[in-house]
Design an enzyme around this catalytic site. Structure first.
Site, PDB file in Angstrom:
ATOM      1  N   LYS A 201      28.469   8.666   7.857  1.00 27.87           N
ATOM      2  CA  LYS A 201      29.299   9.267   8.910  1.00 27.87           C
ATOM      3  C   LYS A 201      30.689   9.640   8.421  1.00 27.87           C
ATOM      4  O   LYS A 201      31.160   9.158   7.386  1.00 27.87           O
ATOM      5  CB  LYS A 201      29.337   8.341  10.116  1.00 27.87           C
ATOM      6  CG  LYS A 201      27.966   8.323  10.808  1.00 27.87           C
ATOM      7  CD  LYS A 201      28.003   8.296  12.280  1.00 27.87           C
ATOM      8  CE  LYS A 201      26.612   8.630  12.820  1.00 27.87           C
ATOM      9  NZ  LYS A 201      26.291   7.940  14.045  1.00 27.87           N
ATOM     10  N   ARG A 235      20.372   2.380  11.631  1.00 28.37           N
ATOM     11  CA  ARG A 235      19.848   3.751  11.512  1.00 28.37           C
ATOM     12  C   ARG A 235      20.447   4.347  10.240  1.00 28.37           C
ATOM     13  O   ARG A 235      21.652   4.580  10.173  1.00 28.37           O
ATOM     14  CB  ARG A 235      20.252   4.559  12.746  1.00 28.37           C
ATOM     15  CG  ARG A 235      19.690   5.962  12.787  1.00 28.37           C
ATOM     16  CD  ARG A 235      20.124   6.687  14.063  1.00 28.37           C
ATOM     17  NE  ARG A 235      19.536   8.005  14.135  1.00 28.37           N
ATOM     18  CZ  ARG A 235      20.048   9.077  13.526  1.00 28.37           C
ATOM     19  NH1 ARG A 235      21.150   8.992  12.829  1.00 28.37           N
ATOM     20  NH2 ARG A 235      19.446  10.249  13.649  1.00 28.37           N
TER      21      ARG A 235
END
Ligand code: 9MG
Length: 255
Positions: A201, A235
């Site tokens: 991210k 995830r």
């Protein structure tokens, strides 16, 4: 949870697995590397991503779900019709970044026995990163998730089927993400398993200065911090390396 985006423009692996065969092969590779769940997505929620029609999302996702009926497949979608079709095609989990708020979403999953991930997102994907503001990010995200768990239960979705996710990067600055990660253990009192999606991210990019393709070390550090904060589902894009982090962490716990 291993990620396979069947999209031309997902933020971390857009375009790589748009081809059906490539998506299936990637899902099988991640399962062999130790993913317990494969998360398939046919719509990118990256700010600025091109909108996808329901027909296109169905055409991307369903054939892949059907081919992976021997695996535990999660489908990342906000659309009730895609949820329903994915469950009919054999999916075991729905990963909804809108936490079943779309009209008809609760009804689409209620009758099935599937697991459901309820994620927090502030705003809409296209605009969510335009100066998001919270007075108390942990308190507000927790209150939202508490309300969505109660709404799901009231609608007849048993608590045992639910997973919660603070939604790192969804309407949050890097500072918000770091506060959520530092205080992740405070989500334990919601008494629902916690999923954390931190892999690749932009906060990692911000902290390290690394582009997408060079965020493995940052992602693994985030994965460990997620585990320490109580996440039981990670995830991730890199399953093999994340399994090693889990192996080390479990050995230390057992020592
Ligand atoms: C689809 N998607 C992208 N990032 C995610 C995250 O952090 N959590 C969940 N549940 N889904 C995500």
């Amino acid at each position: 949870m291993g990620v396979v985006n069947i999209t031309p423009d997902s933020f971390s692996d857009g375009g790589q697995f748009l081809d059906r065969g490539a998506a299936i092969a990637q899902a099988r590779r991640l399962a062999e590397e130790g993913a317990h769940i494969i998360d398939l997505g046919g719509e990118s929620t990256r700010p600025g991503a091109a909108p996808v029609t329901e027909e296109e999302e169905l055409a991307r996702v369903l054939p892949v779900v059907e081919e992976l009926s021997d695996l535990c497949v999660s489908v990342d979608t906000r659309r009730p019709a895609v949820m329903q079709a994915a469950l009919d095609a054999g999916a075991s989990m729905i990963n909804d970044v809108q936490a079943l708020q779309a009209p008809g979403a609760v009804e689409s999953v209620r009758e099935s026995k599937c697991a459901v991930c309820l994620m927090h997102m502030k705003g809409e994907p296209a605009t969510m990163q335009l100066e998001p503001h919270y007075d108390d990010v942990v308190g507000e995200v927790k209150a939202f998730l508490r309300e969505r768990v109660a709404a799901a239960e009231a609608a007849g979705i048993a608590r045992e089927r639910l997973v919660i996710d603070p939604g790192f990067g969804f309407g949050k600055t890097a500072a918000h993400n770091l506060t959520l990660l530092k205080r992740l253990d405070e989500f334990a009192d919601l008494e629902v398993p916690l999923l954390a999606g931190l892999s690749r991210k932009s906060t990692i990019g911000k902290l390290t200065g690394r582009p997408l393709g060079e965020r493995l070390a940052g992602s693994l550090a985030m994965a460990l911090l997620g585990l320490l904060g109580g996440a039981t589902i990670l995830r991730v894009h890199e399953v093999k390396e994340t399994r090693d982090v889990i192996a080390v962490w479990e050995a230390v716990k057992a020592a």
